[in-house]
Design a protein around this motif. Structure first.
Motif, mmCIF file in Angstrom:
data_model
loop_
_atom_site.group_PDB
_atom_site.id
_atom_site.type_symbol
_atom_site.label_atom_id
_atom_site.label_comp_id
_atom_site.label_asym_id
_atom_site.label_seq_id
_atom_site.Cartn_x
_atom_site.Cartn_y
_atom_site.Cartn_z
ATOM 1 N N SER A 100 43.417 54.684 -29.760
ATOM 2 C CA SER A 100 42.152 53.946 -29.811
ATOM 3 C C SER A 100 41.447 54.100 -31.151
ATOM 4 O O SER A 100 40.675 53.225 -31.556
ATOM 5 C CB SER A 100 41.225 54.416 -28.690
ATOM 6 O OG SER A 100 41.792 54.133 -27.439
ATOM 7 N N LEU A 101 41.693 55.204 -31.828
ATOM 8 C CA LEU A 101 41.045 55.408 -33.131
ATOM 9 C C LEU A 101 41.518 54.407 -34.177
ATOM 10 O O LEU A 101 40.805 54.137 -35.148
ATOM 11 C CB LEU A 101 41.259 56.843 -33.612
ATOM 12 C CG LEU A 101 40.361 57.875 -32.942
ATOM 13 C CD1 LEU A 101 40.742 59.282 -33.394
ATOM 14 C CD2 LEU A 101 38.893 57.595 -33.211
ATOM 15 N N ILE A 102 42.690 53.833 -33.973
ATOM 16 C CA ILE A 102 43.152 52.778 -34.897
ATOM 17 C C ILE A 102 42.162 51.620 -34.868
ATOM 18 O O ILE A 102 41.715 51.138 -35.910
ATOM 19 C CB ILE A 102 44.577 52.321 -34.527
ATOM 20 C CG1 ILE A 102 45.564 53.472 -34.755
ATOM 21 C CG2 ILE A 102 44.979 51.074 -35.311
ATOM 22 C CD1 ILE A 102 46.928 53.261 -34.141
ATOM 23 N N VAL A 138 45.877 42.373 -36.342
ATOM 24 C CA VAL A 138 47.232 42.438 -35.790
ATOM 25 C C VAL A 138 47.597 43.890 -35.497
ATOM 26 O O VAL A 138 48.180 44.196 -34.444
ATOM 27 C CB VAL A 138 48.251 41.769 -36.744
ATOM 28 C CG1 VAL A 138 49.677 42.016 -36.282
ATOM 29 C CG2 VAL A 138 47.970 40.271 -36.853
ATOM 30 N N VAL A 139 47.248 44.788 -36.403
ATOM 31 C CA VAL A 139 47.517 46.216 -36.186
ATOM 32 C C VAL A 139 46.752 46.722 -34.961
ATOM 33 O O VAL A 139 47.302 47.462 -34.135
ATOM 34 C CB VAL A 139 47.170 47.035 -37.447
ATOM 35 C CG1 VAL A 139 47.220 48.534 -37.164
ATOM 36 C CG2 VAL A 139 48.109 46.672 -38.588
ATOM 37 N N VAL A 140 45.497 46.312 -34.828
ATOM 38 C CA VAL A 140 44.695 46.711 -33.662
ATOM 39 C C VAL A 140 45.320 46.178 -32.375
ATOM 40 O O VAL A 140 45.436 46.906 -31.382
ATOM 41 C CB VAL A 140 43.227 46.239 -33.804
ATOM 42 C CG1 VAL A 140 42.474 46.355 -32.490
ATOM 43 C CG2 VAL A 140 42.531 47.028 -34.894
ATOM 44 N N LEU A 142 49.011 51.154 -26.378
ATOM 45 C CA LEU A 142 48.183 51.990 -25.507
ATOM 46 C C LEU A 142 48.353 51.595 -24.045
ATOM 47 O O LEU A 142 48.551 52.453 -23.177
ATOM 48 C CB LEU A 142 46.702 51.906 -25.913
ATOM 49 C CG LEU A 142 45.717 52.675 -25.034
ATOM 50 C CD1 LEU A 142 46.048 54.162 -24.989
ATOM 51 C CD2 LEU A 142 44.290 52.443 -25.517
ATOM 52 N N VAL A 143 48.294 50.300 -23.761
ATOM 53 C CA VAL A 143 48.477 49.839 -22.379
ATOM 54 C C VAL A 143 49.871 50.204 -21.883
ATOM 55 O O VAL A 143 50.027 50.662 -20.743
ATOM 56 C CB VAL A 143 48.207 48.324 -22.252
ATOM 57 C CG1 VAL A 143 48.627 47.801 -20.877
ATOM 58 C CG2 VAL A 143 46.736 48.021 -22.492
ATOM 59 N N ALA A 144 50.876 50.055 -22.722
ATOM 60 C CA ALA A 144 52.248 50.406 -22.329
ATOM 61 C C ALA A 144 52.362 51.895 -22.018
ATOM 62 O O ALA A 144 53.000 52.284 -21.021
ATOM 63 C CB ALA A 144 53.231 50.008 -23.420
ATOM 64 N N VAL A 145 51.751 52.733 -22.837
ATOM 65 C CA VAL A 145 51.790 54.181 -22.607
ATOM 66 C C VAL A 145 51.047 54.535 -21.317
ATOM 67 O O VAL A 145 51.530 55.333 -20.501
ATOM 68 C CB VAL A 145 51.204 54.943 -23.816
ATOM 69 C CG1 VAL A 145 50.958 56.403 -23.488
ATOM 70 C CG2 VAL A 145 52.124 54.802 -25.021
ATOM 71 N N ILE A 146 49.876 53.941 -21.130
ATOM 72 C CA ILE A 146 49.107 54.187 -19.896
ATOM 73 C C ILE A 146 49.932 53.744 -18.697
ATOM 74 O O ILE A 146 50.065 54.480 -17.711
ATOM 75 C CB ILE A 146 47.749 53.450 -19.928
ATOM 76 C CG1 ILE A 146 46.844 54.017 -21.019
ATOM 77 C CG2 ILE A 146 47.056 53.545 -18.560
ATOM 78 C CD1 ILE A 146 45.623 53.153 -21.312
ATOM 79 N N TRP A 147 50.484 52.532 -18.770
ATOM 80 C CA TRP A 147 51.265 51.982 -17.656
ATOM 81 C C TRP A 147 52.446 52.886 -17.310
ATOM 82 O O TRP A 147 52.676 53.211 -16.146
ATOM 83 C CB TRP A 147 51.759 50.579 -18.010
ATOM 84 C CG TRP A 147 52.538 49.945 -16.901
ATOM 85 C CD1 TRP A 147 53.885 49.931 -16.749
ATOM 86 C CD2 TRP A 147 52.001 49.275 -15.771
ATOM 87 N NE1 TRP A 147 54.231 49.271 -15.600
ATOM 88 C CE2 TRP A 147 53.085 48.859 -14.982
ATOM 89 C CE3 TRP A 147 50.710 48.972 -15.356
ATOM 90 C CZ2 TRP A 147 52.912 48.165 -13.795
ATOM 91 C CZ3 TRP A 147 50.541 48.268 -14.177
ATOM 92 C CH2 TRP A 147 51.635 47.873 -13.412
ATOM 93 N N ASN A 172 35.545 52.218 -28.819
ATOM 94 C CA ASN A 172 36.995 52.040 -28.727
ATOM 95 C C ASN A 172 37.699 53.211 -28.052
ATOM 96 O O ASN A 172 38.486 52.990 -27.136
ATOM 97 C CB ASN A 172 37.588 51.720 -30.098
ATOM 98 C CG ASN A 172 37.597 50.240 -30.344
ATOM 99 O OD1 ASN A 172 38.415 49.519 -29.799
ATOM 100 N ND2 ASN A 172 36.655 49.759 -31.153
ATOM 101 N N PRO A 173 37.474 54.448 -28.450
ATOM 102 C CA PRO A 173 38.190 55.542 -27.773
ATOM 103 C C PRO A 173 37.524 56.006 -26.475
ATOM 104 O O PRO A 173 38.088 56.831 -25.758
ATOM 105 C CB PRO A 173 38.184 56.666 -28.811
ATOM 106 C CG PRO A 173 36.973 56.397 -29.642
ATOM 107 C CD PRO A 173 36.793 54.906 -29.650
#
Length: 165
Positions: A29-31, A56-58, A65-70, A138-139
């Motif tokens: 999220s810090l990105i 695009v980077v965000v 992040l969603v993939a890791v959470i999922w 964000n975080p």
């Protein structure tokens, strides 16, 4: 009242998940935080191509992040459409409560924090306020909301046996 308690299981689960996985959630999220701080605060001085590339980077960081959470949230769980349909049919009131809770969070952290408070500030301070607010949100708020949404999907779609009547 039972449906409200069922609805509250999701934000409680999300809080536990966030605490257990805070390093990866906050780290990714810090990105977005840094990007928002720089681009919103220095918007007039950031070339369009750089601003676009940073968006695009965000986006990539949020998808990751969603993939890791999922992946973490659903490890060992069996999610099915049948489970989701069954849950929705039995607990539609709980889903309404989820909508109320998420709407309340949106009103407080988006409408009030950004628009109302930001609107009360002098014009010269608004851009900096928004940049700092987005850096903090964000975080915290945004990341927690993503965890909450994954938790809601998890609660709805985990395959459970139908209750015995």
């Amino acid at each position: 009242m039972a449906e409200f308690r069922l609805a509250m299981e999701v934000p409680r689960w999300a809080a536990r998940f966030y605490r257990r996985h805070w390093a990866v959630v906050v780290g990714l999220s810090l990105i977005a935080s840094v990007q928002r701080l720089l681009v919103v605060n220095r918007g007039d001085h950031v070339p369009g191509a750089v601003a676009f590339a940073s968006e695009v980077v965000v986006l990539a960081a949020r998808v990751l992040l969603v993939a890791v959470i999922w992946r973490s949230a659903t490890r060992g769980e069996r999610l099915t459409w049948a489970g989701a349909r069954s849950f929705a049919a039995r607990h539609w009131r709980s889903l309404l409560w989820q909508g109320v809770l998420l709407t309340a969070a949106f009103l407080v952290f988006d409408v009030v924090a950004e628009q109302v408070v930001g609107g009360l500030l002098p014009e010269s301070a608004r851009q900096t306020y928004l940049a700092v607010l987005l850096f903090v949100k964000n975080p915290t708020v945004i990341a927690f909301t993503l965890v909450w949404w994954v938790g809601l999907i998890r609660q709805v779609a985990v395959s459970r046996p139908a209750p015995v009547r």
